[in-house]
Each structure stands twice: as C-alpha cells, then as structure tokens.
Motif scaffolding. Structure first.
Motif, PDB file in Angstrom:
ATOM      1  N   ALA A 104      10.805  39.456  26.677  1.00  0.00           N
ATOM      2  CA  ALA A 104       9.920  40.585  26.341  1.00  0.00           C
ATOM      3  C   ALA A 104       9.548  41.321  27.616  1.00  0.00           C
ATOM      4  N   THR A 105       9.530  42.649  27.542  1.00  0.00           N
ATOM      5  CA  THR A 105       9.119  43.471  28.681  1.00  0.00           C
ATOM      6  C   THR A 105       7.665  43.868  28.494  1.00  0.00           C
ATOM      7  N   ILE A 106       6.814  43.475  29.460  1.00  0.00           N
ATOM      8  CA  ILE A 106       5.387  43.753  29.357  1.00  0.00           C
ATOM      9  C   ILE A 106       5.063  45.121  29.956  1.00  0.00           C
ATOM     10  N   LEU A 107       5.581  45.391  31.167  1.00  0.00           N
ATOM     11  CA  LEU A 107       5.321  46.670  31.827  1.00  0.00           C
ATOM     12  C   LEU A 107       6.528  47.583  31.623  1.00  0.00           C
ATOM     13  N   GLN A 108       6.321  48.677  30.909  1.00  0.00           N
ATOM     14  CA  GLN A 108       7.428  49.574  30.572  1.00  0.00           C
ATOM     15  C   GLN A 108       7.944  50.349  31.791  1.00  0.00           C
ATOM     16  N   ASN A 109       7.160  50.411  32.844  1.00  0.00           N
ATOM     17  CA  ASN A 109       7.605  51.065  34.078  1.00  0.00           C
ATOM     18  C   ASN A 109       7.254  50.175  35.264  1.00  0.00           C
ATOM     19  N   SER A 110       8.146  50.148  36.252  1.00  0.00           N
ATOM     20  CA  SER A 110       7.893  49.373  37.465  1.00  0.00           C
ATOM     21  C   SER A 110       6.730  49.994  38.229  1.00  0.00           C
ATOM     22  N   GLY A 283       5.943  44.483  24.714  1.00  0.00           N
ATOM     23  CA  GLY A 283       7.055  43.536  24.641  1.00  0.00           C
ATOM     24  C   GLY A 283       8.376  44.154  24.252  1.00  0.00           C
ATOM     25  N   GLN A 284       8.361  45.443  23.901  1.00  0.00           N
ATOM     26  CA  GLN A 284       9.596  46.079  23.429  1.00  0.00           C
ATOM     27  C   GLN A 284      10.622  46.200  24.570  1.00  0.00           C
ATOM     28  N   MET A 285      11.886  45.933  24.261  1.00  0.00           N
ATOM     29  CA  MET A 285      13.002  46.110  25.203  1.00  0.00           C
ATOM     30  C   MET A 285      14.090  46.913  24.507  1.00  0.00           C
ATOM     31  N   ASP A 286      14.755  47.735  25.283  1.00  0.00           N
ATOM     32  CA  ASP A 286      15.795  48.605  24.732  1.00  0.00           C
ATOM     33  C   ASP A 286      17.113  48.333  25.457  1.00  0.00           C
ATOM     34  N   MET A 287      18.162  48.008  24.681  1.00  0.00           N
ATOM     35  CA  MET A 287      19.472  47.705  25.273  1.00  0.00           C
ATOM     36  C   MET A 287      20.007  48.894  26.077  1.00  0.00           C
ATOM     37  N   ALA A 288      19.797  50.097  25.573  1.00  0.00           N
ATOM     38  CA  ALA A 288      20.313  51.287  26.250  1.00  0.00           C
ATOM     39  C   ALA A 288      19.638  51.482  27.603  1.00  0.00           C
ATOM     40  N   ARG A 289      18.333  51.180  27.631  1.00  0.00           N
ATOM     41  CA  ARG A 289      17.618  51.366  28.904  1.00  0.00           C
ATOM     42  C   ARG A 289      18.048  50.319  29.923  1.00  0.00           C
TER      43      ARG A 289
END
Length: 1003
Positions: A104-110, A283-289
């Motif tokens: 899961a990705t918590i922070l959508q931007n670094s 928590g959303q993750m995107d394969m394309a990103r």
C-alpha cells in the motif's frame, strides 16, 4: 415434521459453530520496521495499534524504529520483520532480484525537495546550473536525481554529499539542500531564514512517497495476515489524519518524540498535503504510475534498460467481504449447504465428468508430447515426493540414451558432467524454495559415443501440497551445443582482437559506453595518459583525459553521435594526462552497435614525437637565421674595418719609418712614439671588431685553460664584491688538457662573462665556473659545419641572479646591444666573446630563465702534442735582397710598404694598377721574386690577378693582403696557389717575417 425441524436446527447450530471457529483463536505476532525514528510520518501505524485495529484483526503488532535495523529491505527478506516502509526506490530493490511486494502507498507524492535561500535568487531547477547541490545517497533523493536528469542539469551542477544538517544551507556551504517538505522548511523558519522550495511534482515528476511492503514468501505463507494488516493500517491513517491533535499527543506521551508541538503540527499538515486523502483513497497504488516511475529510473540509469515491471510487484487485495453485514446470509448459506447434502447423488455424475476430463487432459498431454517431439526441445517430468523422473525420447537422444528404455534419476544424472551437478541441484533448490520464479541452467552431457553436448534445462513447480511444498516439476531440455560453440568462437575471436590491439604500440585505443564510461583501455593508453586499466575502467571520458574547457563540447558531441548519429570527425586534439601534462594526439572514432547499446572506440595516435621534431626543426631554423644574421653583421663590421685598417697602416708605417730615420736623441721621437702607441690602440680596437667578424689573424699557442682560469680569478678576486661567492670546479681529467688559444683573449672571455654575471646578481650571489672534458658528436654540432667531432673542453660560467628574459636572450650576442645604462656598457662585451670563441674554432651557448639565473657554456677543441710543437716554433726576424713588387690602390700605403722592406735590404717597386702589374709580368715573368697584392682593387682583384700571374709563372710566390674580404678566405687563397693570406694592417715585424718565409719556401 418435527424431526425435520430438529435436524434443521442442528445443522444451523453446527454451521454457526463452524463459522465462529473461523475467527482467530489468538493474536499473531507482526513486526513493522520503520525506516527512521518515531515521528508523525508514521502516525497511522501508531493509531492503528493504540486504537486496537490491529488487535481486532487478530494481529499483535510491534513497531521498531531505525535503531533496530537500518536495512529495512534486508530485515523483511530475512524474516526479522514482516512489513517495512520504503519509497519508490523499492523498484530498484525489485530489479536486483529481491522478492519484495508493494502492499500500500501511504504518501501519494514523495516529500523530497530542494531548499534554497530566498536571497540566493535560486527559485527554479534551471537556476541550479553551476551551483553546489547536496544530494543524499541511496534511494532518498531519487525524485531529485530524476528532476536533474530530466532538466539536463546532472553535469551542470557541483554535486555534494549531503551533511543532513540544514545549517549547511543557511551558512552558505551549499546552494541547494536536499530536504523533506515535511520537516526542514519548519526548521528554516524557526531559525529566521526564508527558503524557496523546488518540488519535482512541479515539473511533472510524481514519485510515490512512503510505501508499505512485505516479502513474496510472507505473502504466500500468510496472505490473510497481509490483507488484515493492510486494512487495519489504512483505518489507522484515516483516524490519524482526522484527529491530528490526538495523534500528536500519542507521539509525545507514548513514543517520546522530542519535536515541539508546533513542529509536529507542521509535519502533520505537510503529511496531509503529500498524502492527499481528500482526492485519493489512502493506500491506493496505480500500476501505470509505477510503470511511469520505472521509466524515469531507466532513463536516469538507476534501472537497467531490460527491466520490465510485472504485476507480481504489486499486491492485489482480495475482494472485500463484510462478514458482520452478511451474518444472516451466512446462516441461510448454512441451511442451503444442508439441503445440498440431499444432492450427494449428484457427486457420482460429477466424478464421472471429472474422469472424462482427466482422459481428455491425458490426450492433450500426449498431443503436446508429440508436438514437442516434432521440435528440437525435449521434456522432463520429476515427482519430488516419489523421486520418480522421466524424460521423453528427444531428451534421451540428447543424453545419448536408448529412446525405448526407461531411466531413473540416478541413471540420468550419471550422464551429466560431475562438475555441473552441484550447480544444477543449487538452481533447482533456489526455485523449489521460492527464491527464483523458475529453474533455468545449462550443463554438459557426456554421451556414450564419446561426444559432449551442451543442454539448457528449464522448468517450474506445477504442483504443491497444502504446506506449499513442491510435489511435481515439469520442464524442457534444449540442445544448445552449436550456440555454445559459436559463443566460444566469438569469445576466441574477441580475445584475438583484444590481444592484437593490446600489442599495438604507440596507438592508444579506448572504448566507452553510451554514458561515456570506459569499458576498454589498452596498454598504449596506459603509457600515453598515465592511467592503468584498473584506474580507468568505469570512469567517464571527461573525468579522465578531457581538459576542463573542452568537457561540455565533448559531452555534446558524444550525445549527438549516440542519439542523432552525427559522427565525430577525426583530427588533432590536445588532451590531458594523469600528471596534468598536455597530450597532443590525432584522434579518430568508431561507433559499434551491441545488444547492450552503442560503444564508441577512440583511436589516439601520440603526436608528441612529431611535435618535438617540429619544435627541433624550428629551433634549427632559428639557429640558421641567427647564423646568417651574425654573418651579415660580421660582413658589415669587416667592411668598416677594411678602410680603417688602410688608414692605420699609413699612419703606423710612416711613424715607424720616421723613427728609423730619426736620430736617437731627437726630441721629436717622443711624439712619434705617442703616434705609434695611439695607432696600435686603434689597431687593437679594429682587431676586436674583426674578432667578432671572425676575420682576425691572431697567434694561437698551446694553452692550459685550467691555469688561465685560475690566474684570471686571482686577478679578478680583489675587484669582485665580498658578497659574491666564487665556486670553481675543475675536473681532474680536464686540468692538464691543452687548447690552441690566445691567453689574453681567453682572459677577456672570463672577465666579460664574470662581469655580466656579477651585474645580473646585483653584486650578491654565487658565481660558478666549471671546466670538464667532453666528447661532441656530429649531432651535437648541427649548424656548426666548421667544427669537427672529437674531444672538447667545456667551460661553464653560471650565476643565480635575475636571469635573462627570452626576448633579450636571442639578442645578447648582437654588437652594440646592451641593457645597461649608456655610461656602463657599450654592448660589445658578449659580441666580442662570441667572436673570440668562433675564432678559436669553438662554440658558445646561452641558457637562462627569469628568476633562475644564467648559464654560458663554451666548447673549445683540445690539441694533440704534434700540434703543440708546431705552435711553439718561432721564426727569427730576417733580411734579404730579393726583388719585390708591391700592389695597392692606396699609393701612400704601397709606397710605405716599399720603404719598410727597403730598410731590410730588399729591392722594392710599387704599383697602384692591377693591369699595369699584369703587363709587367707579361713583358718579363722573371723580373720580380715576390708579389705583395691588396685583395680589393678597382680593376682586377688580388685573387683574379694572382690566377693570371700563376699561369704565366706557376712558382711565383704571392702574398695577398686585405683589411677585410667576404670573397676570399685563407683556405681559398691556399687553393688558388697563393703563399700567404694576411689581414691589414701588418706591423713591420709581421710584414718582414711573412716576406722572408715566402721567399725561403720558394727556394
């Protein structure tokens, strides 16, 4: 009816009990490894633990900060932790073969950014050109590095290793500081410093920040726990973001975070911004990103070009099922399950269908085997539980076995090379244990016919038991013998090529990849540039041999060739070696296409020998020009001396005649002696001029140069300031050697050179005089055709004074050239020294550098004992009565010469016309016993007249005199058949001796 109702209740109870048993009987331990110390960045995990979200999911979670482990990936893979937090750098770990899974990705931007001071004027990424930029190692600055690469700034900035201390920016140690948007801006504001923030997101570069991950092994073994932990973590983050104050209080009271409340609030607001929970589900993750991020990392060189992102990297959550909301439905399902028991009879039919499907599957397998038999690959099948292994006909043929026989694993393995067996077993175990997705290994097979084949075996586990242990593996065998042999031939060819170019001397060959990194460096390159192959390999072209001013242009040219196929033309380049010295080369370039990309080879030919030869040629040309110049100046000086000598001869001759005819007690004799003295002084001045022009005739005697040096220094010592130290060094083998020289002139050389040295040292320093024996070869005497190879004495006079500038050094031997004041020098000193050395068949060299002193080196040929005896012979002053004819266009000079010789008993007659003399000899060739002729005559020159007279009377002795002549030399006079060649003015002593010798030689 009652029985049916009782039975129904019983099954409902049993189903309910079974469902209840599915809830966890105990909490399973889960270890979460943080990548840093406790802070608001991990608030969601703390809240999930504090509020019991993990506990309700049946998980006992322990949260470890960085003090437990700094290698979060290693901790998870080794099993020391079950989950950890990383960034987009997790992709790099995945590309290295580490079995990690992003959950899961918590922070959508670094949160990684560049900070610059407000007063620096650096407000955008492009403003960083030429600036000092701090960057963190590892994966912490990936988005910043990609930003620099995308803006083509990587080579235009001054990279610094981060200090992790914001003071480096505030005190000016760096211009741009790598920071986290969640922390350092607040610290800067606390210190009263306004900063600019440069975000990669503002340039379209969107890297994920904190990402929760686990290992592939843990996901396979405990998939339910992975999902439970993920959901509880997301719930904890939702609560933390909506109750930031409560989360801050927890951090301070439970986890002992030392940050101030204000700092934690700033961090919370920044975390909220980079998490963006209002627009993106936590928590959303995107394969394309993730694919876009991998593209950036490939372009920046952090991932290999062959990297391919697969779905196995991203965790796929199972579909949600709300147990509590569907509890009534579950009861209904239990009832339906009971009713389905009535349909047990239908299982028979289903079993029959299964058997039919199995038969169909077997038929399909048989068709597959037949299809594989038609191609080159063979098939193998291995049951791990029973240890039964089988191979098809094609595989048996590869192994040299009978296709119609069956073989066990041991019989099959005996055909494989013993050295390869351990590697095969290790590769199989790596796959079986889950370290690799498949088995793939090449090995040698020794067949019964004596031949050896190379086989590539590939396969994978297709069946496992409930404990995830392998049951069955299936795979293929491929005969790759021809490919291996071709590869070996290719390697041998490459080795031969490399050996060939390694043995080429004088030609440097280097290879570079598309990033300009050295991939090949031959021995000639080591010799030319000074870097060993070990030092050069892996380093960039511009870091090694490209001078600073050329680097940007070279980088651009290589880039244009790689990307646009614009070739780099061959030509001369001035590169730089390891020692910092310039290296001139002729460089040509070749581009080679390989599966791994383009390779550029540079072929450099060392131009240093050619440049040195060219420099030597220019030096010789300069020496030749200097020789011509000295000749021209000598000609001019000699021309002036000619007329002056004639005048002096008349004055001196008449004075001597008057003295001879005057009574001894006459008071006029004193005046005549003063005239003679002054005339002789003038004669000495002319002799100095003629010394320079190398036309003076002086008496050379055997001289021990070492004694002359010592005597001269004794004479000079009282006149030299005490602040000047004299360092005299005479070699033992040089002290006894003799040279043919005029001692007075040698003293003049030493006095002039010593005087100049003392002046150059400002009367304070070391005057060094050395004498050595040396041998000069023909190459040492280039441009000195009049000198012969052999033994010479080398006299060196040097000082440690101010030195001579180059523009003055080339003029120091010119007459009348001086840098001294008008009343302190005439400019004839070094010119006379040069003339004396040349007249002694020697040569002089001058070397100097400003601030390092000057050095004059003189080479004078030594003489043999026979030459010494000849030089020591003396002649008496003779008289005679022979008939002598004197010819000179100056009547007074001719009559004076006739009178002087008449005083010594000779019968003399003089003429002023060459034609008249020729007529007299034609009338009577035997009338005169000797002819004395001036060389410079208005009708026939003395040499031309001599040619015609010698035809009339071959044995006629002729003395040729001249003040100066560039048309005839003593050697040429001898070739004409003349007896003597003399320079005017001749004093009475010299004139009488020369006449007597000519007459005696005739007789």
């Amino acid at each position: 009816m009652f029985l049916l109702r009782r039975t129904l209740y019983r099954y409902i109870f049993i189903t309910t009990l079974l469902l209840g048993c599915s809830l966890p009987a105990y909490a399973k331990e889960i270890i979460l490894q943080l990548p840093w110390h406790h802070q608001f960045q991990f608030a969601g995990y703390y809240m999930a633990k504090e509020l019991g979200y993990y506990r309700n999911a049946g998980l006992d979670v322990k949260i470890q900060d960085v003090s437990k482990s700094k290698d979060v990936v290693g901790s998870v893979i080794s099993g020391q932790a079950h989950f950890a937090i990383s960034s987009s750098g997790l992709l790099i770990e995945h590309s290295l073969g580490k079995p990690v899974v992003a959950v899961a990705t918590i922070l959508q931007n670094s949160p990684a950014v560049f900070l610059t001071r407000k007063d620096s004027g650096i407000r955008s990424a492009d403003d960083l050109i030429g600036k000092k930029v701090m960057l963190a190692p590892g994966h912490k600055s990936l988005s910043l590095l990609v930003l620099l690469q995308q803006r083509q700034l990587s080579e235009k900035i001054i990279k610094q290793k981060t200090s992790y201390n914001l003071d480096s920016l505030l005190n000016g140690e760096t211009d741009a500081f790598n920071a986290y948007y969640t922390n350092e801006p607040f610290l800067a504001a606390e210190k009263g410093q306004d900063v600019n923030v440069i975000k990669p997101q503002d340039y379209g570069i969107h890297f994920y920040g904190d990402t929760l991950f686990t290992s592939e092994a843990f996901l396979r073994q405990r998939p339910k726990d992975v999902e439970s932990f993920r959901l509880a973590t997301i719930e904890g983050w939702r609560y933390a973001m909506s109750h930031q104050g409560e989360a801050i209080e927890l951090l301070k009271n439970v986890y002992g975070v030392e940050k101030s409340i204000a700092a934690l609030r700033f961090e919370a607001e920044a975390i909220f911004e980079v998490m963006n929970p209002e627009q993106v589900e936590i928590g959303q993750m995107d394969m394309a990103r993730w694919a876009q991020i991998s593209h950036y990392l490939i372009a920046s060189g952090h991932l290999p070009p062959s990297f391919h992102l697969t779905e196995s990297f991203l965790y796929q959550p199972p579909r949600k099922f709300d147990w509590q909301g569907h509890y009534p439905s579950l009861l209904a399902i239990g009832l339906v399950f009971f009713l389905l028991l009535v349909l047990v009879s239908m299982l028979f039919r289903a079993n029959q269908r299964t058997k039919n499907a199995l038969k169909q599957l077997q038929a399909n397998e048989e068709r597959l085997r037949e299809a594989l038999d038609a191609v080159s690959d063979g098939i193998w099948d291995w049951n791990v539980k029973t240890s039964h292994a089988s191979i098809d006909r094609r595989s048996k043929e590869m192994f040299g076995l009978d296709p119609d026989e069956e073989y066990g694993p041991e019989e099959i393995f005996t055909q494989i090379d013993p050295d390869d067996l351990p590697h095969i077993q290790a590769a199989l175990q790596d796959h079986i244990k889950g370290h690799k997705d498949s088995y793939d290994h090449s090995f040698r097979v020794h067949r019964s016919d004596g031949t050896t084949r190379w086989v590539r075996g590939r396969g994978r586990v297709i069946e496992r038991d409930h404990n995830n242990n392998p049951i069955r593996l299936i795979g293929t065998n491929t005969d790759i013998t021809e490919q291996v042999l071709a590869d070996e031939r290719q390697r041998r060819s490459e080795r031969r090529f490399r050996q060939m170019i390694e043995q080429v001397s004088g030609i440097s060959i280097q290879g570079y990849n598309e990033q300009r990194q050295v991939i090949y460096w031959n021995k000639a390159s080591e010799e030319l540039y000074g870097y060993s192959a070990t030092e050069a390999l892996g380093r960039r072209l511009e870091e090694l041999i490209i001078p600073e001013p050329m680097r940007e242009a070279v980088i651009q040219k290589v880039t244009d060739w790689v990307e646009k196929e614009i070739e780099i033309p061959a030509g001369e380049l001035l590169l730089i070696g390891k020692d910092g010295q310039k290296v001139p080369v002729f460089s040509s370039h070749v581009m080679n296409e390989t599966p791994d990309g383009k390779e550029m080879f540079c072929i450099d030919i060392d131009l240093k020998p050619l440049k040195e030869a060219e420099k030597r040629r220019l030096e010789l040309e300069e020496q030749l020009r200097q020789t011509y110049k000295m000749e021209a100046i000598g000609t001019m000086a000699g021309g002036i001396a000619h007329d002056f000598n004639n005048h002096l001869a008349i004055i001196l001759g008449n004075a001597e005649l008057a003295t001879l005819k005057m009574a001894q007690e006459s008071p006029l004799r004193t005046y005549l002696e003063q005239i003679k003295t002054t005339a002789n002084r003038s004669k000495e001045l002319v002799r100095q001029i003629l010394l320079y022009s190398r036309r003076s005739d002086h008496d050379l005697k055997p001289v021990r140069l070492s004694l002359v040096i010592e005597e001269t220094l004794k004479m000079l010592r009282p006149t030299i300031p005490s602040s000047v130290q004299i360092d005299l060094q005479i070699a033992n083998d040089a002290a006894p050697l003799l040279i043919a020289a005029d001692s007075t002139q040698l003293q003049q050389i030493l006095i002039n050179l010593s005087s100049n040295a003392i002046h150059g040292m400002n009367e304070k320093g070391i005057l060094k005089i050395e004498l050595h024996k040396t041998e000069l070869t023909a190459s040492d005497l280039q441009m000195k055709e009049n000198l012969l190879p052999g033994q010479y004495l080398q006299l060196t006079v040097s000082d440690n004074g101010c030195g001579i500038p180059p523009q003055i050094l080339e003029k120091i031997f010119d007459p009348f050239f001086t840098t001294k004041d008008i009343d302190k020098g005439t400019g004839m000193g070094l010119a006379v020294v040069h003339g004396i050395v040349e007249s002694h068949n020697g040569m002089i060299k001058a070397a100097s550098a400003e601030g390092e002193g000057s050095c004059f080196t003189i080479y004078l040929p030594t003489i043999k004992s026979t030459e010494k005896r000849k030089l020591l012979q003396a002649s008496p002053l003779p008289t005679g009565n022979e008939r002598i004819l004197i010819l000179d266009d100056e009547e007074s000079l001719a009559s004076l010469c006739a009178e002087i010789l008449a005083e010594y008993g000779y019968q003399t007659h003089f003429e002023t016309s060459s034609n008249r003399v020729l007529q007299l000899f034609r009338e009577d060739p035997q009338k005169y016993d000797l002819l004395i002729s001036d060389q410079t005559m208005p009708e026939l020159s003395g040499s031309e007249l001599a040619k015609q007279l010698l035809q009339l009377r071959p044995n006629l002795p002729i003395i040729l005199c001249t003040g100066y002549s560039a048309k005839v030399s003593p050697e040429e006079a001898e070739q004409l058949g003349l007896h003597s060649f003399c320079f005017k003015p001749l004093d009475t002593d010299q004139l009488v001796k020369t006449v007597r010798k000519a007459l005696d030689d005739k007789n």
